[in-house]
Motif scaffolding. Structure first.
Motif, PDB file in Angstrom:
ATOM      1  N   GLY A 139       0.778  -1.240   0.000  1.00 28.92           N
ATOM      2  CA  GLY A 139       0.000   0.000   0.000  1.00 28.92           C
ATOM      3  C   GLY A 139       0.805   1.283   0.000  1.00 28.92           C
ATOM      4  O   GLY A 139       2.036   1.285  -0.114  1.00 28.92           O
ATOM      5  N   SER A 140       0.098   2.396   0.162  1.00 25.60           N
ATOM      6  CA  SER A 140       0.688   3.728  -0.013  1.00 25.60           C
ATOM      7  C   SER A 140       1.762   4.065   1.014  1.00 25.60           C
ATOM      8  O   SER A 140       2.723   4.777   0.708  1.00 25.60           O
ATOM      9  CB  SER A 140      -0.411   4.795   0.030  1.00 25.60           C
ATOM     10  OG  SER A 140      -1.071   4.786   1.282  1.00 25.60           O
ATOM     11  N   VAL A 226       1.335  -7.151  -3.358  1.00 23.93           N
ATOM     12  CA  VAL A 226       2.758  -7.107  -3.003  1.00 23.93           C
ATOM     13  C   VAL A 226       3.584  -6.756  -4.245  1.00 23.93           C
ATOM     14  O   VAL A 226       4.494  -5.914  -4.193  1.00 23.93           O
ATOM     15  CB  VAL A 226       3.224  -8.465  -2.431  1.00 23.93           C
ATOM     16  CG1 VAL A 226       4.716  -8.431  -2.099  1.00 23.93           C
ATOM     17  CG2 VAL A 226       2.405  -8.836  -1.196  1.00 23.93           C
ATOM     18  N   ILE A 227       3.230  -7.375  -5.378  1.00 20.75           N
ATOM     19  CA  ILE A 227       3.945  -7.114  -6.632  1.00 20.75           C
ATOM     20  C   ILE A 227       3.671  -5.692  -7.105  1.00 20.75           C
ATOM     21  O   ILE A 227       4.586  -4.985  -7.539  1.00 20.75           O
ATOM     22  CB  ILE A 227       3.525  -8.137  -7.707  1.00 20.75           C
ATOM     23  CG1 ILE A 227       3.676  -9.565  -7.183  1.00 20.75           C
ATOM     24  CG2 ILE A 227       4.337  -7.930  -8.971  1.00 20.75           C
ATOM     25  CD1 ILE A 227       5.057  -9.924  -6.696  1.00 20.75           C
ATOM     26  N   ASN A 228       2.419  -5.262  -7.026  1.00 21.90           N
ATOM     27  CA  ASN A 228       2.074  -3.902  -7.439  1.00 21.90           C
ATOM     28  C   ASN A 228       2.818  -2.861  -6.605  1.00 21.90           C
ATOM     29  O   ASN A 228       3.261  -1.834  -7.122  1.00 21.90           O
ATOM     30  CB  ASN A 228       0.564  -3.676  -7.319  1.00 21.90           C
ATOM     31  CG  ASN A 228      -0.223  -4.435  -8.370  1.00 21.90           C
ATOM     32  OD1 ASN A 228       0.278  -4.684  -9.452  1.00 21.90           O
ATOM     33  ND2 ASN A 228      -1.447  -4.810  -8.054  1.00 21.90           N
ATOM     34  N   GLU A 233       7.068   1.199  -6.351  1.00 25.48           N
ATOM     35  CA  GLU A 233       8.322   1.630  -5.704  1.00 25.48           C
ATOM     36  C   GLU A 233       9.435   1.778  -6.736  1.00 25.48           C
ATOM     37  O   GLU A 233      10.222   2.725  -6.686  1.00 25.48           O
ATOM     38  CB  GLU A 233       8.738   0.606  -4.642  1.00 25.48           C
ATOM     39  CG  GLU A 233       8.036   0.737  -3.310  1.00 25.48           C
ATOM     40  CD  GLU A 233       8.627  -0.206  -2.273  1.00 25.48           C
ATOM     41  OE1 GLU A 233       9.258   0.282  -1.325  1.00 25.48           O
ATOM     42  OE2 GLU A 233       8.462  -1.435  -2.435  1.00 25.48           O
ATOM     43  N   HIS A 234       9.498   0.826  -7.673  1.00 22.38           N
ATOM     44  CA  HIS A 234      10.540   0.867  -8.702  1.00 22.38           C
ATOM     45  C   HIS A 234      10.373   2.085  -9.606  1.00 22.38           C
ATOM     46  O   HIS A 234      11.346   2.786  -9.903  1.00 22.38           O
ATOM     47  CB  HIS A 234      10.507  -0.418  -9.531  1.00 22.38           C
ATOM     48  CG  HIS A 234      11.547  -0.463 -10.611  1.00 22.38           C
ATOM     49  ND1 HIS A 234      12.886  -0.252 -10.370  1.00 22.38           N
ATOM     50  CD2 HIS A 234      11.439  -0.669 -11.964  1.00 22.38           C
ATOM     51  CE1 HIS A 234      13.574  -0.340 -11.508  1.00 22.38           C
ATOM     52  NE2 HIS A 234      12.711  -0.584 -12.488  1.00 22.38           N
ATOM     53  N   ASP A 391      -5.153  -2.898 -14.603  1.00 20.74           N
ATOM     54  CA  ASP A 391      -4.055  -3.264 -13.710  1.00 20.74           C
ATOM     55  C   ASP A 391      -2.899  -3.795 -14.563  1.00 20.74           C
ATOM     56  O   ASP A 391      -3.113  -4.630 -15.450  1.00 20.74           O
ATOM     57  CB  ASP A 391      -4.520  -4.346 -12.726  1.00 20.74           C
ATOM     58  CG  ASP A 391      -3.502  -4.609 -11.637  1.00 20.74           C
ATOM     59  OD1 ASP A 391      -3.747  -4.209 -10.499  1.00 20.74           O
ATOM     60  OD2 ASP A 391      -2.454  -5.215 -11.935  1.00 20.74           O
ATOM     61  N   PRO A 392      -1.653  -3.353 -14.321  1.00 20.73           N
ATOM     62  CA  PRO A 392      -0.533  -3.754 -15.180  1.00 20.73           C
ATOM     63  C   PRO A 392      -0.026  -5.172 -14.947  1.00 20.73           C
ATOM     64  O   PRO A 392       0.737  -5.690 -15.759  1.00 20.73           O
ATOM     65  CB  PRO A 392       0.545  -2.727 -14.836  1.00 20.73           C
ATOM     66  CG  PRO A 392       0.238  -2.322 -13.430  1.00 20.73           C
ATOM     67  CD  PRO A 392      -1.255  -2.360 -13.309  1.00 20.73           C
ATOM     68  N   ILE A 393      -0.432  -5.808 -13.852  1.00 14.67           N
ATOM     69  CA  ILE A 393      -0.017  -7.186 -13.568  1.00 14.67           C
ATOM     70  C   ILE A 393      -1.206  -8.140 -13.733  1.00 14.67           C
ATOM     71  O   ILE A 393      -1.143  -9.113 -14.486  1.00 14.67           O
ATOM     72  CB  ILE A 393       0.561  -7.312 -12.142  1.00 14.67           C
ATOM     73  CG1 ILE A 393       1.755  -6.373 -11.956  1.00 14.67           C
ATOM     74  CG2 ILE A 393       0.962  -8.760 -11.856  1.00 14.67           C
ATOM     75  CD1 ILE A 393       2.963  -6.699 -12.817  1.00 14.67           C
ATOM     76  N   GLN A 394      -2.292  -7.862 -13.047  1.00 11.28           N
ATOM     77  CA  GLN A 394      -3.513  -8.660 -13.158  1.00 11.28           C
ATOM     78  C   GLN A 394      -4.316  -8.098 -14.328  1.00 11.28           C
ATOM     79  O   GLN A 394      -5.232  -7.296 -14.171  1.00 11.28           O
ATOM     80  CB  GLN A 394      -4.322  -8.590 -11.859  1.00 11.28           C
ATOM     81  CG  GLN A 394      -5.492  -9.539 -11.810  1.00 11.28           C
ATOM     82  CD  GLN A 394      -6.279  -9.409 -10.518  1.00 11.28           C
ATOM     83  OE1 GLN A 394      -5.755  -8.929  -9.520  1.00 11.28           O
ATOM     84  NE2 GLN A 394      -7.521  -9.840 -10.542  1.00 11.28           N
TER      85      GLN A 394
END
Length: 425
Positions: A139-140, A226-228, A233-234, A391-394
């Motif tokens: 989260g944020s 967790v991945i998002n 962060e990256h 969503d970029p992952i899901q």
């Protein structure tokens, strides 16, 4: 637009209402007006077909009613946010963001998190003694755009389920949910349950921790978050101005009363996508292109591994963080979405380019199409919303699900108001 005045007049009844939308709306639906409209039709024509004059007047009345109702809806949604937005935009930008950064940096890692995790571990471990237990911070607060009143979001992995994907919670997940919430109620001096979201894609326990004095949101099937969190962060790490823009827009989001319809995560994705279009951030597709799939982590069908890169690896420059650059990119953000055709195009950080909604699924990778073949129709991406933020992952998830056209219109109006305020400044 602020200087334009709208006046209302009923040409049939010869009454002026000036700028009072309330009086105009009441009159259009009043028995006296309707009676006059009806008598006019009866006098001019014995057939049930209305004369052109009456048709136009009736149509105008109907459209006026709709317009008034729409304006009332926007007013109810916004509760006059323009004053707060103008106030925010007129602040000393660098000082304001610097203050926000100090708080956000502090909240990324504080001793209270360890207290919460320890108490949660002591509570849950006896309930599932034979299961592995891992606590993930998400989260944020962790990405670096948290505020003092932000929730501390936790994914509690009971039984090594990190790579399990559930679009809807299984009985196994709901059993964990109920056991943990019941155990929390047994220690009211540590935990106070403030709410439970059971009928959702990801069930969540909302609880207040008295030891740390922090509100928490605990989920049991949210490993994709967790991945998002790591992905965001990256992006913030390689292009810090992205974080600065998000810190400001998080406050702008609140001033515009957008949070109930547009989650903070959707705002972050919209910023990410905007910066990808401006070619200062890479697409997620690029970050996953060179991944060794044999060593990659998959959460269900979704590739949960991405490559960490420097901007020099993708021929992109780091934007210097100055008052001028922040103002420039904020203005460009507002301009971009004030002109964006939400009806035709999707916000797609995975591809990081302009893509039509009708072509979105065609451009998805094989894993998406494999999922679609076996998934129920109600578990595929919803493209029939006023705006699509993928969503970029899901990849089958549209972040925006509860937005109506009236909400989108309010969003665009706030953006235009902000542009006007920045121009005047």
């Amino acid at each position: 637009m602020v200087g334009i005045e709208r006046n209302y007049r009923c040409s049939r009844c010869k009454i002026d209402f000036r700028q009072s939308t309330e009086r105009a709306a009441e009159h259009v639906t009043s028995p006296g007006h309707i009676k006059k409209m009806g008598s006019k039709c009866e006098i001019q024509s014995e057939s049930p077909i209305m004369s052109p004059t009456n048709y136009d007047l009736a149509k105008c009345s109907k459209e006026t009613t709709k317009h008034v109702a729409r304006q009332d809806q926007i007013q109810q949604l916004s509760n006059h946010p323009s004053l707060n937005i103008e106030d925010l935009l007129n602040k000393d930008l660098i000082k304001f963001i610097a203050d926000q950064l100090l708080i956000a940096d502090e909240l990324k890692s504080i001793p209270e998190y360890e207290v919460i995790e320890s108490q949660l571990f002591d509570l849950v471990k006896p309930l599932f003694p034979k299961q592995t237990l891992r606590v993930y911070r998400i989260g944020s607060r962790i990405t670096g755009i948290g505020e003092r009143d932000s929730n501390f979001d936790i994914f509690l992995d009971i039984g090594d389920t990190f790579e399990v994907f559930e679009n809807q919670p299984s009985p196994y997940i709901m059993n964990k949910f109920k056991k943990v919430s019941k155990a929390m109620r047994m220690v009211p001096y540590i935990w106070k349950i403030e709410g439970k979201v059971e009928r959702a894609r990801v069930p969540v326990i909302k609880a207040y921790n008295f030891s740390a004095r922090i509100k928490c949101e605990i989920s049991f099937s949210n490993s994709l978050a967790v991945i998002n969190t790591k992905l965001i962060e990256h992006f913030f790490d390689i292009q810090p101005i992205a974080r600065h823009i998000c810190l400001f827009l998080k406050n702008w989001w609140r001033c515009a009363r957008l949070t109930p319809c547009y989650p903070t995560y959707s705002m972050v994705l919209m910023v990410t996508y905007f910066l990808q279009i401006k070619e200062i951030l890479p697409s997620v597709e690029f970050l996953q292109k060179s991944i060794d799939l044999k060593k990659a982590i998959f959460i269900g069908p979704w590739l949960a591994t991405f490559g960490f890169c420097a901007l020099s690896d993708v021929n992109k420059d780091k934007v210097s963080v100055t008052a001028t650059s922040i103002q420039m990119y904020l203005r460009l953000f507002f301009e971009f979405y004030s002109q964006f055709d939400f009806e035709a195009y999707a916000v797609c950080p995975y591809l990081g380019k302009l893509v039509k909604i009708e072509d979105l699924e065609k451009e998805m990778p094989t894993r998406y199409h494999c999922y679609v073949k076996i998934a129920r129709s109600d578990r595929m991406i919803n493209l029939r919303t006023p705006l699509v933020v993928q969503d970029p992952i899901q990849l089958q998830r549209n972040i925006i699900t509860n937005v109506k056209k009236i909400h989108l219109q309010a969003f665009i109006e706030y953006i235009r108001l902000s542009l006007s305020t920045m121009s005047e400044g």
